[in-house]
Scaffold this active site. Structure first.
Site, PDB file in Angstrom:
ATOM      1  N   ASP A 155       9.001   5.331  -9.308  1.00 32.53           N
ATOM      2  CA  ASP A 155       9.757   5.795 -10.597  1.00 32.53           C
ATOM      3  C   ASP A 155       9.140   4.727 -11.614  1.00 32.53           C
ATOM      4  O   ASP A 155       9.015   5.329 -12.839  1.00 32.53           O
ATOM      5  CB  ASP A 155      11.494   5.230 -10.422  1.00 32.53           C
ATOM      6  N   HIS A 182      17.530   6.268  -6.570  1.00 35.75           N
ATOM      7  CA  HIS A 182      16.196   6.900  -6.687  1.00 35.75           C
ATOM      8  C   HIS A 182      16.655   8.351  -6.133  1.00 35.75           C
ATOM      9  O   HIS A 182      16.414   8.680  -4.715  1.00 35.75           O
ATOM     10  CB  HIS A 182      15.368   6.349  -5.468  1.00 35.75           C
TER      11      HIS A 182
HETATM   12  P1  NAD Z   1       5.676  11.769   7.266  1.00 37.70           P
HETATM   13  O1  NAD Z   1       6.544  13.089   8.049  1.00 37.70           O
HETATM   14  O2  NAD Z   1       4.375  12.249   6.830  1.00 37.70           O
HETATM   15  O3  NAD Z   1       5.810  10.466   7.961  1.00 37.70           O
HETATM   16  C1  NAD Z   1       6.899  10.040   8.585  1.00 37.70           C
HETATM   17  C2  NAD Z   1       6.547   9.066   9.588  1.00 37.70           C
HETATM   18  O4  NAD Z   1       7.941   8.778  10.386  1.00 37.70           O
HETATM   19  C3  NAD Z   1       6.040  10.193  10.871  1.00 37.70           C
HETATM   20  O5  NAD Z   1       4.794   9.670  11.405  1.00 37.70           O
HETATM   21  C4  NAD Z   1       6.994  10.085  11.961  1.00 37.70           C
HETATM   22  O6  NAD Z   1       6.334  10.079  13.314  1.00 37.70           O
HETATM   23  C5  NAD Z   1       7.727   8.755  11.698  1.00 37.70           C
HETATM   24  N1  NAD Z   1       8.841   8.677  12.301  1.00 37.70           N
HETATM   25  C6  NAD Z   1      10.008   9.550  12.432  1.00 37.70           C
HETATM   26  N2  NAD Z   1      10.982   8.978  13.285  1.00 37.70           N
HETATM   27  C7  NAD Z   1      10.460   7.498  13.521  1.00 37.70           C
HETATM   28  C8  NAD Z   1      11.105   6.287  14.166  1.00 37.70           C
HETATM   29  N3  NAD Z   1      12.323   6.680  14.863  1.00 37.70           N
HETATM   30  N4  NAD Z   1      10.422   5.245  14.282  1.00 37.70           N
HETATM   31  C9  NAD Z   1       9.454   5.305  13.835  1.00 37.70           C
HETATM   32  N5  NAD Z   1       8.622   6.455  13.073  1.00 37.70           N
HETATM   33  C10 NAD Z   1       9.257   7.463  12.842  1.00 37.70           C
HETATM   34  O7  NAD Z   1       6.706  11.587   5.865  1.00 37.70           O
HETATM   35  P2  NAD Z   1       6.209  10.759   4.641  1.00 37.70           P
HETATM   36  O8  NAD Z   1       5.646  11.873   3.454  1.00 37.70           O
HETATM   37  O9  NAD Z   1       5.424   9.746   5.035  1.00 37.70           O
HETATM   38  O10 NAD Z   1       7.612  10.479   3.958  1.00 37.70           O
HETATM   39  C11 NAD Z   1       8.411   9.370   4.861  1.00 37.70           C
HETATM   40  C12 NAD Z   1       9.754   9.171   4.086  1.00 37.70           C
HETATM   41  O11 NAD Z   1       9.460   8.643   2.846  1.00 37.70           O
HETATM   42  C13 NAD Z   1      10.712  10.312   3.616  1.00 37.70           C
HETATM   43  O12 NAD Z   1      11.896  10.048   4.052  1.00 37.70           O
HETATM   44  C14 NAD Z   1      10.233  10.663   2.167  1.00 37.70           C
HETATM   45  O13 NAD Z   1      11.532  11.156   1.732  1.00 37.70           O
HETATM   46  C15 NAD Z   1      10.215   9.025   1.758  1.00 37.70           C
HETATM   47  N6  NAD Z   1       9.760   9.026   0.549  1.00 37.70           N
HETATM   48  C16 NAD Z   1      10.543   7.888  -0.298  1.00 37.70           C
HETATM   49  C17 NAD Z   1       9.859   7.698  -1.519  1.00 37.70           C
HETATM   50  C18 NAD Z   1      10.518   6.409  -2.447  1.00 37.70           C
HETATM   51  O14 NAD Z   1      10.023   6.449  -3.434  1.00 37.70           O
HETATM   52  N7  NAD Z   1      11.230   5.822  -1.986  1.00 37.70           N
HETATM   53  C19 NAD Z   1       8.708   8.318  -2.021  1.00 37.70           C
HETATM   54  C20 NAD Z   1       8.108   9.383  -1.056  1.00 37.70           C
HETATM   55  C21 NAD Z   1       8.667   9.736   0.126  1.00 37.70           C
HETATM   56  C1  LMR Z   2       9.752  10.818  -4.494  1.00 37.27           C
HETATM   57  O1  LMR Z   2      10.125  10.335  -5.563  1.00 37.27           O
HETATM   58  O2  LMR Z   2       8.642  11.301  -4.533  1.00 37.27           O
HETATM   59  C2  LMR Z   2      10.212  10.718  -3.033  1.00 37.27           C
HETATM   60  O3  LMR Z   2      11.621  10.158  -3.231  1.00 37.27           O
HETATM   61  C3  LMR Z   2      10.097  11.873  -2.225  1.00 37.27           C
HETATM   62  C4  LMR Z   2      10.869  12.953  -2.648  1.00 37.27           C
HETATM   63  O4  LMR Z   2      11.560  13.747  -1.978  1.00 37.27           O
HETATM   64  O5  LMR Z   2      10.819  13.328  -3.855  1.00 37.27           O
END
Ligand code: NAD
Ligand code: LMR
Length: 319
Positions: A155, A182
């Protein structure tokens, strides 16, 4: 940077969209000596690939629950991007039904195998997953509120980018604190505290605030079903990880905004600027002076953030 490579960092969810890019950035960080890449599958390949890069840090892959304890032992910092991302039309809270259980299980393993490590939680909904992690640590008798961080750095990264573009500023100079949580309206960028001091019209304030709040959705829609932000998130998580490690190493005056245990408002968790040090969150800074416009958003976000916190606490304690 003067500190030596001496920290072990684990990424849980390392084979995913965020996990792979983040692992590459961490492999290039001179503060990290050991990188443990954990996922339910595919980490041996990711680790083999990364291990060919000629940086100091050594990297090892761990796949499947039976290898999780080994990945975590000796860690100074554990970063959790495990879980499912959003598709168009979903809110972050729609991910709760799957991600809450994933984060709970992973945090149980962290509490057992590396209770003193700093946790950086990326998995959504962050507004609920941080309370879940904290409850797990309380139940295990190892809770230290200074060690659990919800990663809200994206953010700040977005605010700095959008504001520097809108106002013609050098992006390297701009710093905008973002408080609250967030998700949607719980994301509150404090444009009145923009560094360097910058004036905005009422229209600019409204357009920039709303764009920052919806920036995650902007990416989800552009990816059209293929997930949410991964590259910008990996960049932001690498920045947060580096700040935590610089704090651990004793560097002075390291600050990042993060969603942490807080007494800044009546809510038990809230994002503001945090001073990072050898014990984690050394100081949680107040919101500071804000405008009536920002006060209006703050009043609106409190009930929504409270509901997400309560939902996480209830889930973690339901059995
Ligand atoms: P993705 O699907 O590409 O990757 C997620 C990974 O988690 C996969 O490789 C999957 O195998 C793994 N996984 C699932 N269950 C698991 C477990 N029990 N133990 C270990 N690994 C496990 O998803 P992504 O795009 O990398 O996003 C991941 C998360 O991050 C989502 O929840 C998304 O909403 C969040 N996110 C948060 C922010 C933030 O600002 N905080 C920003 C972007 C995404
Ligand atoms: C973001 O802010 O990009 C993450 O929290 C992923 C989402 O679901 O928007």
């Amino acid at each position: 940077m003067t500190a030596k490579a001496e920290y072990k960092v684990a990424v849980l969810g390392a084979a995913g969209g965020i996990g792979q890019s983040l692992s590459l950035l961490l492999k290039m960080n001179p503060l990290i000596s050991d990188l443990a890449l954990y996922d339910i599958a595919n980490t041996p390949g990711v680790a083999a690939d990364l291990s060919h890069t000629n940086t100091t840090c050594s990297v090892k892959g761990y796949a499947g629950e039976e290898q999780l304890a080994d990945a975590l032992k000796g860690c100074d910092l554990v970063i959790i991007p495990a879980g499912v991302p959003r598709k168009p039309g979903m809110t972050r809270d729609d991910l709760f039904s799957i991600n809450a259980g994933i984060v709970k299980n992973l945090c149980e393993a962290c509490a057992k195998n590396c209770p003193k490590a700093i946790l950086n939680i990326i998995s959504n909904p962050v507004n609920s997953t941080v309370p879940i992690a904290s409850e797990v640590y309380k139940k295990a008798g190892v809770y230290d509120p200074k060690k659990i961080f919800g990663v809200t750095t994206l953010d700040v990264v977005r605010s700095n980018t959008f504001i520097s573009e809108a106002k013609g500023l050098d992006v390297n100079d701009v710093d905008v604190p973002v408080v609250g949580g967030h998700a949607g309206i719980t994301i509150l960028p404090l444009l009145s505290q923009t560094y360097p001091s910058t004036k905005f019209t009422a229209e600019e304030l409204e357009a920039l605030t709303v764009r920052i709040q919806n920036a995650g959705t902007e990416v989800v829609e552009a990816k059209a079903g293929a997930g949410s932000a991964t590259l910008s998130m990996a960049y932001a998580a690498a920045r947060m990880a580096e700040a935590c490690l610089r704090g651990l190493s004793g560097e002075a005056e390291v600050y990042e905004c993060s969603y942490v245990a807080s007494s800044v408002t009546d809510l038990p968790y809230f994002a503001t600027k945090v001073k990072l040090g050898p014990n984690g969150a050394e100081e949680v800074l107040p919101v500071g002076d804000i405008t009536d416009y920002e006060k209006g958003w703050l009043e609106k976000l409190i009930p929504e953030l409270k509901a997400s916190i309560d939902k996480g606490i209830e889930f973690a304690n339901k059995d």
